[in-house]
Design a protein around this motif. Structure first.
Motif, PDB file in Angstrom:
ATOM      1  N   HIS A 157      25.311  24.312   9.940  1.00  0.00           N
ATOM      2  CA  HIS A 157      24.878  22.954   9.661  1.00  0.00           C
ATOM      3  C   HIS A 157      26.046  22.023   9.949  1.00  0.00           C
ATOM      4  O   HIS A 157      27.111  22.144   9.361  1.00  0.00           O
ATOM      5  N   PHE A 158      25.859  21.115  10.886  1.00  0.00           N
ATOM      6  CA  PHE A 158      26.934  20.217  11.273  1.00  0.00           C
ATOM      7  C   PHE A 158      26.613  18.803  10.819  1.00  0.00           C
ATOM      8  O   PHE A 158      25.484  18.345  10.938  1.00  0.00           O
ATOM      9  N   ASP A 159      27.620  18.173  10.301  1.00  0.00           N
ATOM     10  CA  ASP A 159      27.397  16.897   9.625  1.00  0.00           C
ATOM     11  C   ASP A 159      28.435  15.896  10.106  1.00  0.00           C
ATOM     12  O   ASP A 159      29.378  16.244  10.807  1.00  0.00           O
ATOM     13  N   GLU A 160      28.278  14.675   9.715  1.00  0.00           N
ATOM     14  CA  GLU A 160      29.316  13.688  10.004  1.00  0.00           C
ATOM     15  C   GLU A 160      29.361  12.664   8.888  1.00  0.00           C
ATOM     16  O   GLU A 160      28.336  12.359   8.278  1.00  0.00           O
ATOM     17  N   ILE A 161      30.546  12.170   8.601  1.00  0.00           N
ATOM     18  CA  ILE A 161      30.667  11.107   7.603  1.00  0.00           C
ATOM     19  C   ILE A 161      31.615  10.040   8.134  1.00  0.00           C
ATOM     20  O   ILE A 161      32.460  10.304   8.975  1.00  0.00           O
ATOM     21  N   HIS A 162      31.446   8.847   7.636  1.00  0.00           N
ATOM     22  CA  HIS A 162      32.265   7.714   8.083  1.00  0.00           C
ATOM     23  C   HIS A 162      32.931   7.068   6.877  1.00  0.00           C
ATOM     24  O   HIS A 162      32.507   6.009   6.438  1.00  0.00           O
ATOM     25  N   PRO A 163      33.969   7.712   6.316  1.00  0.00           N
ATOM     26  CA  PRO A 163      34.591   7.109   5.130  1.00  0.00           C
ATOM     27  C   PRO A 163      35.331   5.813   5.486  1.00  0.00           C
ATOM     28  O   PRO A 163      35.908   5.697   6.562  1.00  0.00           O
ATOM     29  N   TYR A 266      32.177  16.141  11.126  1.00  0.00           N
ATOM     30  CA  TYR A 266      32.991  15.203  11.872  1.00  0.00           C
ATOM     31  C   TYR A 266      33.365  14.063  10.933  1.00  0.00           C
ATOM     32  O   TYR A 266      32.523  13.564  10.188  1.00  0.00           O
ATOM     33  N   LEU A 267      34.631  13.673  10.961  1.00  0.00           N
ATOM     34  CA  LEU A 267      35.091  12.586  10.096  1.00  0.00           C
ATOM     35  C   LEU A 267      35.476  11.400  10.962  1.00  0.00           C
ATOM     36  O   LEU A 267      36.162  11.559  11.964  1.00  0.00           O
ATOM     37  N   GLU A 268      35.037  10.256  10.562  1.00  0.00           N
ATOM     38  CA  GLU A 268      35.448   9.056  11.269  1.00  0.00           C
ATOM     39  C   GLU A 268      35.897   8.073  10.200  1.00  0.00           C
ATOM     40  O   GLU A 268      35.077   7.446   9.544  1.00  0.00           O
ATOM     41  N   VAL A 269      37.211   8.012  10.018  1.00  0.00           N
ATOM     42  CA  VAL A 269      37.761   7.205   8.937  1.00  0.00           C
ATOM     43  C   VAL A 269      38.155   5.845   9.492  1.00  0.00           C
ATOM     44  O   VAL A 269      38.868   5.763  10.490  1.00  0.00           O
ATOM     45  N   ARG A 270      37.681   4.803   8.878  1.00  0.00           N
ATOM     46  CA  ARG A 270      38.109   3.460   9.274  1.00  0.00           C
ATOM     47  C   ARG A 270      39.013   2.938   8.166  1.00  0.00           C
ATOM     48  O   ARG A 270      38.593   2.790   7.023  1.00  0.00           O
ATOM     49  N   ALA A 271      40.281   2.713   8.499  1.00  0.00           N
ATOM     50  CA  ALA A 271      41.241   2.272   7.494  1.00  0.00           C
ATOM     51  C   ALA A 271      41.911   0.990   7.949  1.00  0.00           C
ATOM     52  O   ALA A 271      41.925   0.671   9.127  1.00  0.00           O
TER      53      ALA A 271
END
Lengths: 693, 88
Positions: A157-163, A266-271
């Motif tokens: 199971h592949f997921d993605e989040i955008h913290p 997959y992580l896509e962090v916007r900082a």
């Protein structure tokens, strides 16, 4: 193989067994093992064969810096055995092997290396012209990594989040953790990415004592506990960063643990601000047969024992260029490894306390000496050491050679963020000379050595990052910086590049089988800049992304005196920094579409639903109205419909009879319709947007 | 599109939510005596100069509005009109 027990630094649960198969034989590992350490514990020393010469390859680093230990796991090729945790029932196979890893039928390729000079792919077998298509087939058969079967389906199971965060910290060592804590203390949201499955970085397994008489590992673990419990720090472990972009975008992926709901995500962090505290890699030592199984880096040997309870061998020779190498020799001796000799390529500058400790244990110590050649078929049997100028030599029997030329900073994320890197003569590091806006660096990658200075530099970076987010930190930051400057002693790193009198079987890049001789050949052909040599010899283009040759290549070219560029410069790195599964990039279902209210009815009725933003059936039969629109009408005030269509879609319209422009219109169909044809809704989304504008 | 874009309705958002609409080439030429060449130039010719350029964007995965921003194509960051410094 028996494991060391009752070490406070261990990360395994020896009482929980995990069984797996390797080449269809059942083996047993324990919970907490990686695939690589489990195989090592079961006596596997040759993990696979190399790309071009089919040379045996073994455990070298434990962080997946090269393709040595890439394996086929559960049908998935090129899995990094070193960074993949073992799970119950895994089926593991070696790659690029005809026969078995120990007796590979293609091993004769190694003797044919003279026929494969640098860039042979561009130069040989091209004339006569009919030869090349045949040759390329054979070359592709001989070389290669894993095998993907055509009917393979990726499980999981592949997921993605955008913290979203104010501060993103890359690296969970002492510096990264201190930066995260300091920023969190200012009330900011922090995301922390750490590539290993636990926090602590380079201190997490070391038993050396700091000024307050506490061992390094307990200091690192105490800090990790505070970070994990901090409210506004979101920690991602086993999550390497793979890209850093402008406006504080950091991408990475996280490997799921046993009870996580995902295999990888997959992580896509916007900082608003980014702190890189990625620490150091070990710079590989260049000598003959420097990738023979049994040759490993200091951190690899040390962590094998301290984290996984496995001694790297029976008798070891050390050839190192940094104090932690001496420290590892002492520690491994105490854990039961026989040490035949420790050679340090530095003439002076060692920590006198460590030299004392070596003397107390009766370990022979050679200053200014270095490994020149590893002997042995399939794995190390003897080691030849030479003095720095190559005049004196001696050969010592040993089954393990712990070799490292010193440290080099892990500059990947910094380089991706477009920091300028310059070679620093004191540390021998590539240090950032100017940092991009809202990006900060901290810790060991700046040449700091003591835990205290590393933590302080992390705090300073955390405060700077907080300053970017509008927190007033002026006073605190000045205080931290002053303290840092008063306590800082930058490592005097080893600048040593290559052992004397070597070259033909000295591998500068393991992934692509590039030797130092190949680099010489490329320079003789007139390629004088590392970036060009990288292209011609393919050094550093493998899955390890320059982890092994990344800094050695520019340093070697610089030392040759043939480069027009006086200062060595690392070659360009590009995302992803760590090989990433396509499945991870793909993530969850992305196919967002609009459906008509009668969609289900049409499907039931055998209608074919073409792809596109607006889904409507083609050829739906009786009873169901096929021409339901998705958007409803799209108002086109004034103007000439036909001419506006012509302008937006130059050349789209055939000159045939136009049946019903109005019926096509609401779907926003890009093509004009011939009589009797259904509107094509494929580009509905785009057209709708342009009509809207 | 790693950068962020300020939507006049929704504020500063992730660049992935937006869709590029080309350079802002000013108002459409007058339809009356428009030669095919002039129209072709208007449709297809771009300035493509380094530095700050005005361009159309659409907030396709948000409110759907069309608007113009200033972007420095060398740094790939949105800038305030007439200023060097990137937003914010």
């Amino acid at each position: 193989m028996t494991r060391l027990e009752n070490l406070p630094t261990l990360r395994i649960q020896s009482d929980t067994a995990r069984s797996f198969t390797y080449r269809n034989r059942t083996m047993k590992g324990v919970a907490g093992d990686t695939v690589a350490t489990a195989l090592f514990a079961n006596g596997v020393r040759i993990f696979g064969r190399s790309l071009k010469y089919h040379r045996p390859r073994g455990l070298y680093s434990l962080d997946g810096e090269c393709s040595n230990t890439m394996m086929q796991v559960d049908g998935v090729p090129n899995v990094q055995a070193e960074t993949t945790l073992l799970t119950e029932g895994m089926a593991i196979n070696p790659q690029n092997v005809k026969g078995s890893p120990e007796f590979d039928f293609m091993r004769l390729m190694d003797g044919l290396s003279w026929a494969m000079p640098a860039g042979f792919y561009y130069r040989m077998f091209h004339r006569p012209a009919w030869l090349w298509p045949k040759a390329i087939k054979e070359i592709r058969k001989a070389a290669g990594l894993g095998v993907l079967s055509p009917d393979f389906r990726m499980d999981g199971h592949f997921d993605e989040i955008h913290p979203r965060a104010e501060v993103c910290v890359i690296g969970g060592g002492l510096a990264g953790m201190s930066a995260a804590l300091e920023a969190a203390r200012q009330g900011l949201r922090v995301v922390l990415l750490e590539s290993r499955p636990w926090l602590g970085g380079a201190f997490e397994y070391r038993v050396r004592k700091d000024e307050a008489d506490a061992p390094y590992f307990s200091r690192a673990r105490a800090l990790a506990e505070v970070v994990e419990q901090a409210e506004n720090i979101r920690v991602f472990t086993h999550a390497p960063a793979i890209g850093v972009y402008s406006d504080g975008l950091v991408t990475g992926f996280q490997k799921g643990a046993l009870n996580d709901g995902f295999t990888e995500r997959y992580l896509e962090v916007r900082a608003d601000s980014v702190v890189t505290a990625t620490g150091c890699l070990e710079r590989p030592l260049l000598f003959d047969n420097n990738e023979r199984p049994g040759v490993m880096q200091v951190g690899c040997a040390h962590r094998l024992a301290r984290t996984w309870g496995l001694l790297p061998g029976k008798t070891a020779v050390f050839s190192i260029g940094q104090d932690p190498g001496l420290e590892a020799a002492i520690d491994l001796f105490d854990l039961g490894l026989e040490i035949a000799c420790v050679a340090d390529i530095r003439e002076d500058g060692q920590d006198p306390l460590l030299i004392d400790e070596l003397g107390k244990r009766g370990i022979p110590f050679l200053r200014g000496w270095v490994a020149q050649k590893a002997h042995g078929f399939g794995r190390v049997a003897k080691v030849t050491l030479a003095s720095g100028n190559g005049r004196f030599r001696k050969t010592i029997p040993a089954d393990t050679l712990v070799a490292s030329a010193g440290f080099t900073p892990a500059t990947g994320p910094l380089a991706l963020a477009h920091a300028k890197l310059e070679f620093d003569v004191h540390t021998g590091f590539f240090l950032p000379s100017s940092l991009p806006r809202r990006v900060h660096a901290a810790g060991r990658m700046l040449g700091l050595e003591t835990p205290e200075s590393i933590e302080t530099s992390g705090k300073a970076a955390g405060l700077e990052a907080a300053g970017n987010c509008g927190v007033d930190v002026g006073h605190l930051l000045a205080k931290t910086r002053n303290y840092l400057e008063s306590r800082t002693l930058r490592t005097r790193g080893s600048k040593f590049v290559i052992a004397p009198g070597t070259g033909r079987k000295t591998f500068i890049c393991f992934d692509e089988d590039t030797t130092v001789k190949n680099v010489d050949q490329a320079m003789a052909k007139g390629f004088d800049v590392p970036e060009l040599i990288k292209r011609f010899t393919s050094a550093g283009t493998g899955p390890g992304q320059g982890g092994i040759p990344g800094h050695n290549l520019p340093l070697y070219v610089g030392a040759s005196g043939k480069s027009p560029d006086p200062a060595p410069r690392p070659t360009t790195v590009r995302p992803p920094l760590v090989p990433t599964l396509l499945a991870t990039y793909a993530g969850t279902q992305h196919d967002m579409c609009k459906r008509t209210p009668v969609h289900d009815l049409q499907v039931q009725d055998g209608g074919r639903i073409p792809a596109g933003t607006g889904r409507r059936a083609n050829g739906a039969r009786g009873g169901v109205e096929a021409r339901k629109t998705v958007f409803g009408g799209c108002p086109m005030p004034g103007g000439d419909l036909e001419r506006s269509d012509q302008r937006r879609h130059a050349g789209c319209f055939d000159s045939g009879q136009i049946s019903d422009l109005r019926a096509g219109r609401p779907e926003g169909s890009p093509a004009r319709l011939r009589r009797g044809h259904e509107p094509n809704a494929g580009r509905q989304g785009q057209v709708f947007r342009h009509v809207q504008r | 599109m790693s950068f962020m874009i300020t939507c006049p309705l929704c504020g500063r958002r992730n660049g992935y939510e937006f869709r590029f609409g080309g350079e802002d080439k000013g108002p459409r030429p007058d339809q009356g005596n428009l030669s095919p060449e002039a129209w072709c130039d208007y449709v297809h010719m771009n300035n493509s100069k380094p530095g700050v350029q005005r361009e159309w964007w659409s907030h396709t995965k948000g409110c759907g509005s069309w608007f113009v921003i200033h972007r420095d194509v060398m740094t790939n960051l949105e800038v305030h009109p007439g200023q060097e410094e990137a937003v914010p």
